[in-house]
Design a protein around this motif. Structure first.
Motif, PDB file in Angstrom:
ATOM      1  N   THR A 141      30.163  18.971 -19.277  1.00 58.21           N
ATOM      2  CA  THR A 141      31.489  19.309 -18.731  1.00 58.21           C
ATOM      3  C   THR A 141      31.600  20.790 -18.400  1.00 58.21           C
ATOM      4  O   THR A 141      32.623  21.235 -17.910  1.00 58.21           O
ATOM      5  CB  THR A 141      32.607  18.941 -19.739  1.00 58.21           C
ATOM      6  N   GLY A 142      30.536  21.550 -18.707  1.00 62.91           N
ATOM      7  CA  GLY A 142      30.539  22.981 -18.401  1.00 62.91           C
ATOM      8  C   GLY A 142      30.863  23.855 -19.598  1.00 62.91           C
ATOM      9  O   GLY A 142      30.800  25.082 -19.501  1.00 62.91           O
ATOM     10  N   GLN A 143      31.229  23.244 -20.705  1.00 61.44           N
ATOM     11  CA  GLN A 143      31.513  24.025 -21.904  1.00 61.44           C
ATOM     12  C   GLN A 143      30.199  24.521 -22.501  1.00 61.44           C
ATOM     13  O   GLN A 143      29.138  23.976 -22.229  1.00 61.44           O
ATOM     14  CB  GLN A 143      32.258  23.171 -22.931  1.00 61.44           C
ATOM     15  N   GLU A 144      30.294  25.559 -23.317  1.00 61.28           N
ATOM     16  CA  GLU A 144      29.103  26.113 -23.961  1.00 61.28           C
ATOM     17  C   GLU A 144      29.129  25.800 -25.451  1.00 61.28           C
ATOM     18  O   GLU A 144      30.195  25.735 -26.070  1.00 61.28           O
ATOM     19  CB  GLU A 144      29.036  27.628 -23.755  1.00 61.28           C
ATOM     20  N   ILE A 145      27.933  25.590 -25.993  1.00 65.50           N
ATOM     21  CA  ILE A 145      27.768  25.384 -27.433  1.00 65.50           C
ATOM     22  C   ILE A 145      26.676  26.345 -27.887  1.00 65.50           C
ATOM     23  O   ILE A 145      25.560  26.292 -27.369  1.00 65.50           O
ATOM     24  CB  ILE A 145      27.357  23.925 -27.746  1.00 65.50           C
ATOM     25  N   PRO A 146      26.992  27.232 -28.830  1.00 64.67           N
ATOM     26  CA  PRO A 146      25.952  28.156 -29.320  1.00 64.67           C
ATOM     27  C   PRO A 146      24.777  27.371 -29.902  1.00 64.67           C
ATOM     28  O   PRO A 146      24.969  26.408 -30.645  1.00 64.67           O
ATOM     29  CB  PRO A 146      26.666  28.950 -30.416  1.00 64.67           C
ATOM     30  N   GLY A 147      23.567  27.762 -29.522  1.00 61.50           N
ATOM     31  CA  GLY A 147      22.370  27.120 -30.069  1.00 61.50           C
ATOM     32  C   GLY A 147      21.902  25.912 -29.285  1.00 61.50           C
ATOM     33  O   GLY A 147      20.961  25.241 -29.703  1.00 61.50           O
ATOM     34  N   ALA A 148      22.570  25.609 -28.162  1.00 62.70           N
ATOM     35  CA  ALA A 148      22.154  24.450 -27.359  1.00 62.70           C
ATOM     36  C   ALA A 148      22.409  24.734 -25.885  1.00 62.70           C
ATOM     37  O   ALA A 148      23.299  25.492 -25.524  1.00 62.70           O
ATOM     38  CB  ALA A 148      22.921  23.205 -27.793  1.00 62.70           C
ATOM     39  N   HIS A 149      21.607  24.134 -25.037  1.00 60.68           N
ATOM     40  CA  HIS A 149      21.796  24.242 -23.596  1.00 60.68           C
ATOM     41  C   HIS A 149      21.171  23.026 -22.930  1.00 60.68           C
ATOM     42  O   HIS A 149      20.385  22.303 -23.539  1.00 60.68           O
ATOM     43  CB  HIS A 149      21.178  25.539 -23.049  1.00 60.68           C
ATOM     44  N   LEU A 150      21.551  22.773 -21.691  1.00 54.74           N
ATOM     45  CA  LEU A 150      20.951  21.690 -20.918  1.00 54.74           C
ATOM     46  C   LEU A 150      19.740  22.217 -20.179  1.00 54.74           C
ATOM     47  O   LEU A 150      19.784  23.297 -19.580  1.00 54.74           O
ATOM     48  CB  LEU A 150      21.964  21.111 -19.909  1.00 54.74           C
ATOM     49  N   LYS A 151      18.670  21.477 -20.227  1.00 50.93           N
ATOM     50  CA  LYS A 151      17.439  21.833 -19.523  1.00 50.93           C
ATOM     51  C   LYS A 151      17.289  20.853 -18.366  1.00 50.93           C
ATOM     52  O   LYS A 151      17.295  19.636 -18.576  1.00 50.93           O
ATOM     53  CB  LYS A 151      16.254  21.716 -20.476  1.00 50.93           C
ATOM     54  N   PRO A 152      17.164  21.369 -17.138  1.00 44.78           N
ATOM     55  CA  PRO A 152      16.975  20.459 -15.999  1.00 44.78           C
ATOM     56  C   PRO A 152      15.751  19.579 -16.198  1.00 44.78           C
ATOM     57  O   PRO A 152      14.743  20.018 -16.777  1.00 44.78           O
ATOM     58  CB  PRO A 152      16.783  21.402 -14.804  1.00 44.78           C
ATOM     59  N   ASN A 153      15.841  18.345 -15.759  1.00 44.42           N
ATOM     60  CA  ASN A 153      14.757  17.388 -15.955  1.00 44.42           C
ATOM     61  C   ASN A 153      14.477  16.732 -14.592  1.00 44.42           C
ATOM     62  O   ASN A 153      15.117  15.756 -14.236  1.00 44.42           O
ATOM     63  CB  ASN A 153      15.180  16.352 -17.000  1.00 44.42           C
ATOM     64  N   ARG A 154      13.518  17.302 -13.885  1.00 41.47           N
ATOM     65  CA  ARG A 154      13.172  16.773 -12.565  1.00 41.47           C
ATOM     66  C   ARG A 154      11.758  16.224 -12.610  1.00 41.47           C
ATOM     67  O   ARG A 154      10.922  16.690 -13.369  1.00 41.47           O
ATOM     68  CB  ARG A 154      13.240  17.866 -11.508  1.00 41.47           C
ATOM     69  N   GLY A 155      11.504  15.230 -11.797  1.00 44.90           N
ATOM     70  CA  GLY A 155      10.185  14.655 -11.721  1.00 44.90           C
ATOM     71  C   GLY A 155      10.006  13.940 -10.401  1.00 44.90           C
ATOM     72  O   GLY A 155      10.922  13.870  -9.591  1.00 44.90           O
ATOM     73  N   THR A 156       8.834  13.416 -10.202  1.00 47.33           N
ATOM     74  CA  THR A 156       8.519  12.684  -8.984  1.00 47.33           C
ATOM     75  C   THR A 156       8.123  11.269  -9.364  1.00 47.33           C
ATOM     76  O   THR A 156       7.329  11.065 -10.266  1.00 47.33           O
ATOM     77  CB  THR A 156       7.347  13.360  -8.241  1.00 47.33           C
ATOM     78  N   VAL A 157       8.716  10.304  -8.671  1.00 44.03           N
ATOM     79  CA  VAL A 157       8.404   8.901  -8.914  1.00 44.03           C
ATOM     80  C   VAL A 157       7.179   8.538  -8.077  1.00 44.03           C
ATOM     81  O   VAL A 157       7.128   8.834  -6.881  1.00 44.03           O
ATOM     82  CB  VAL A 157       9.581   7.991  -8.548  1.00 44.03           C
ATOM     83  N   ILE A 158       6.208   7.911  -8.696  1.00 43.89           N
ATOM     84  CA  ILE A 158       4.994   7.462  -8.001  1.00 43.89           C
ATOM     85  C   ILE A 158       5.065   5.952  -7.880  1.00 43.89           C
ATOM     86  O   ILE A 158       5.189   5.264  -8.877  1.00 43.89           O
ATOM     87  CB  ILE A 158       3.716   7.875  -8.748  1.00 43.89           C
ATOM     88  N   LYS A 159       5.028   5.456  -6.666  1.00 45.78           N
ATOM     89  CA  LYS A 159       5.055   3.992  -6.452  1.00 45.78           C
ATOM     90  C   LYS A 159       3.817   3.548  -5.751  1.00 45.78           C
ATOM     91  O   LYS A 159       3.166   4.228  -5.069  1.00 45.78           O
ATOM     92  CB  LYS A 159       6.288   3.602  -5.640  1.00 45.78           C
TER      93      LYS A 159
END
Length: 159
Positions: A141-159
């Motif tokens: 939601t955009g709020q901050e929590i000391p000691g934690a953060h969101l890490k982007p998680n990107r990848g590529t799908v192989i079909k």
């Protein structure tokens, strides 16, 4: 580089296990190949790795089961051997290959019912863990929590 040399370059990379992520990226960047061919070779490599991982997981489970079977079999064989010697009243038996001696070890504690056990003989342990589901909801939601953060998680799908 011709096609054979390019394919060999990818195979050589697959066989190396001494490459850190930066070195691997530099080595892949140094291969003169079109983006599509390079990425196709990398996708094939990933597919092979995934197959090897699945095989390894299955093999580990098989080996763990084999280990468990052998441990249980060994315990049963030792119990049987001790029982045979005890029934015959033999404390020491010498065979061609072994000397067998029965002995008493420290008694094992068996708890039949934890519910019936007095509290003075129970240990209570607690484990502190992060509530990642709740943390994610708040951080997203955009709020901050000391000691934690969101890490982007990107990848590529192989079909």
């Amino acid at each position: 580089m011709n096609l054979f040399e390019l394919n060999q370059a990818y195979r050589d990379l697959e066989e190396r296990d001494d490459l850190d992520p930066e070195m691997l990226a530099d080595t892949l960047d140094s291969i003169n190949d079109t983006r599509e061919i390079k990425l196709d070779n990398i996708a094939t490599w990933i597919d092979q790795n995934k197959s090897q991982i699945e095989f390894s997981i299955k093999r580990i489970k098989e080996l763990q089961n084999d280990k468990k079977t052998l441990i249980n079999q060994t315990i049963k064989l030792q119990e049987y051997m001790t029982q045979v010697l005890d029934d015959a009243g033999i404390k020491t038996l010498q065979t061609k290959k072994h000397i067998l001696r029965t002995r008493n070890y420290k008694a094992s504690v068996v708890v039949d019912s934890l519910d019936k056990l007095p509290d003075e003989f129970k240990k209570v342990s607690t484990e502190t863990k992060a509530d990642k589901v709740r943390i994610f909801k708040i951080l997203s939601t955009g709020q901050e929590i000391p000691g934690a953060h969101l890490k982007p998680n990107r990848g590529t799908v192989i079909k």
